[in-house]
Design a protein around this motif. Structure first.
Motif, PDB file in Angstrom:
ATOM      1  N   ARG A  41       5.712  -8.640   6.978  1.00 15.81           N
ATOM      2  CA  ARG A  41       7.082  -8.111   6.964  1.00 15.81           C
ATOM      3  C   ARG A  41       7.115  -6.616   6.708  1.00 15.81           C
ATOM      4  NH1 ARG A  41      10.004  -9.298   2.966  1.00 15.81           N
ATOM      5  NH2 ARG A  41       8.452 -10.285   1.644  1.00 15.81           N
ATOM      6  N   GLY A  42       5.965  -6.002   6.535  1.00 16.33           N
ATOM      7  CA  GLY A  42       5.934  -4.556   6.269  1.00 16.33           C
ATOM      8  C   GLY A  42       6.370  -4.221   4.859  1.00 16.33           C
ATOM      9  N   ALA A  43       6.327  -5.224   3.977  1.00 23.48           N
ATOM     10  CA  ALA A  43       6.853  -5.050   2.619  1.00 23.48           C
ATOM     11  C   ALA A  43       5.784  -4.650   1.613  1.00 23.48           C
ATOM     12  CB  ALA A  43       7.534  -6.340   2.162  1.00 23.48           C
ATOM     13  N   ARG A  44       4.565  -4.398   2.091  1.00 22.79           N
ATOM     14  CA  ARG A  44       3.475  -4.010   1.196  1.00 22.79           C
ATOM     15  C   ARG A  44       2.810  -2.746   1.703  1.00 22.79           C
ATOM     16  NH1 ARG A  44       1.777  -6.935  -3.534  1.00 22.79           N
ATOM     17  NH2 ARG A  44       2.911  -8.907  -3.482  1.00 22.79           N
ATOM     18  N   ASN A  45       2.163  -2.057   0.795  1.00 22.91           N
ATOM     19  CA  ASN A  45       1.420  -0.840   1.112  1.00 22.91           C
ATOM     20  C   ASN A  45      -0.027  -1.061   0.670  1.00 22.91           C
ATOM     21  OD1 ASN A  45       0.688   1.834   1.647  1.00 22.91           O
ATOM     22  ND2 ASN A  45       1.440   2.559  -0.336  1.00 22.91           N
ATOM     23  N   PRO A  46      -0.777  -1.904   1.426  1.00 20.66           N
ATOM     24  CA  PRO A  46      -2.115  -2.286   0.963  1.00 20.66           C
ATOM     25  C   PRO A  46      -3.111  -1.141   1.015  1.00 20.66           C
ATOM     26  CG  PRO A  46      -1.707  -3.184   3.142  1.00 20.66           C
ATOM     27  CD  PRO A  46      -0.423  -2.543   2.704  1.00 20.66           C
ATOM     28  N   THR A  47      -4.176  -1.289   0.268  1.00 23.80           N
ATOM     29  CA  THR A  47      -5.262  -0.305   0.292  1.00 23.80           C
ATOM     30  C   THR A  47      -6.156  -0.569   1.503  1.00 23.80           C
ATOM     31  OG1 THR A  47      -6.837  -1.641  -0.944  1.00 23.80           O
ATOM     32  CG2 THR A  47      -5.290  -0.299  -2.242  1.00 23.80           C
ATOM     33  N   ILE A  48      -7.017   0.400   1.775  1.00 24.38           N
ATOM     34  CA  ILE A  48      -7.891   0.261   2.942  1.00 24.38           C
ATOM     35  C   ILE A  48      -8.906  -0.866   2.769  1.00 24.38           C
ATOM     36  CG2 ILE A  48      -7.538   2.613   3.772  1.00 24.38           C
ATOM     37  CD1 ILE A  48     -10.196   3.433   2.559  1.00 24.38           C
TER      38      ILE A  48
END
Lengths: 67, 67
Positions: A41-48
């Motif tokens: 949903r594009g609701a997270r900003n995960p790490t690489i």
């Protein structure tokens, strides 16, 4: 498009193309199902490192998930 | 190679190809110089929003920084 939404859209497309439910993919990637849902949903900003984990489970590169 | 080291190596290569010091690049990208240095050494696990910021400052895609 925001990189979070691009990741979500690519993840969903590639997961579905492999016939995997969110549950099945989450199990394979060893990530919680709700986290997979949030990312799609594009609701997270995960790490690489998380992106790499997702990419490996799908057999693609991190770049293919983000571009 | 670990994705953090790939990012670091790509960032350094692209930054140097543009003739930018770490200081000058950090200023353009609006990121602290020590953070740029840490990323180039593979010592950080940045989020995708940070990777997008780096990529835009260099005029490349996030995938070009990670693959």
């Amino acid at each position: 498009m925001d990189i979070r939404r691009r990741l979500g859209s690519n993840l969903r497309r590639l997961r579905e193309a492999r016939g995997l439910s969110q549950e099945a993919f989450a199990y394979e990637a060893n990530i919680h199902r709700t986290y997979v849902s949030d990312i799609e949903r594009g609701a997270r900003n995960p790490t690489i490192l998380i992106v790499e984990k997702l990419a490996k489970s799908l057999g693609v590169t991190a770049g293919e998930l983000l571009d």
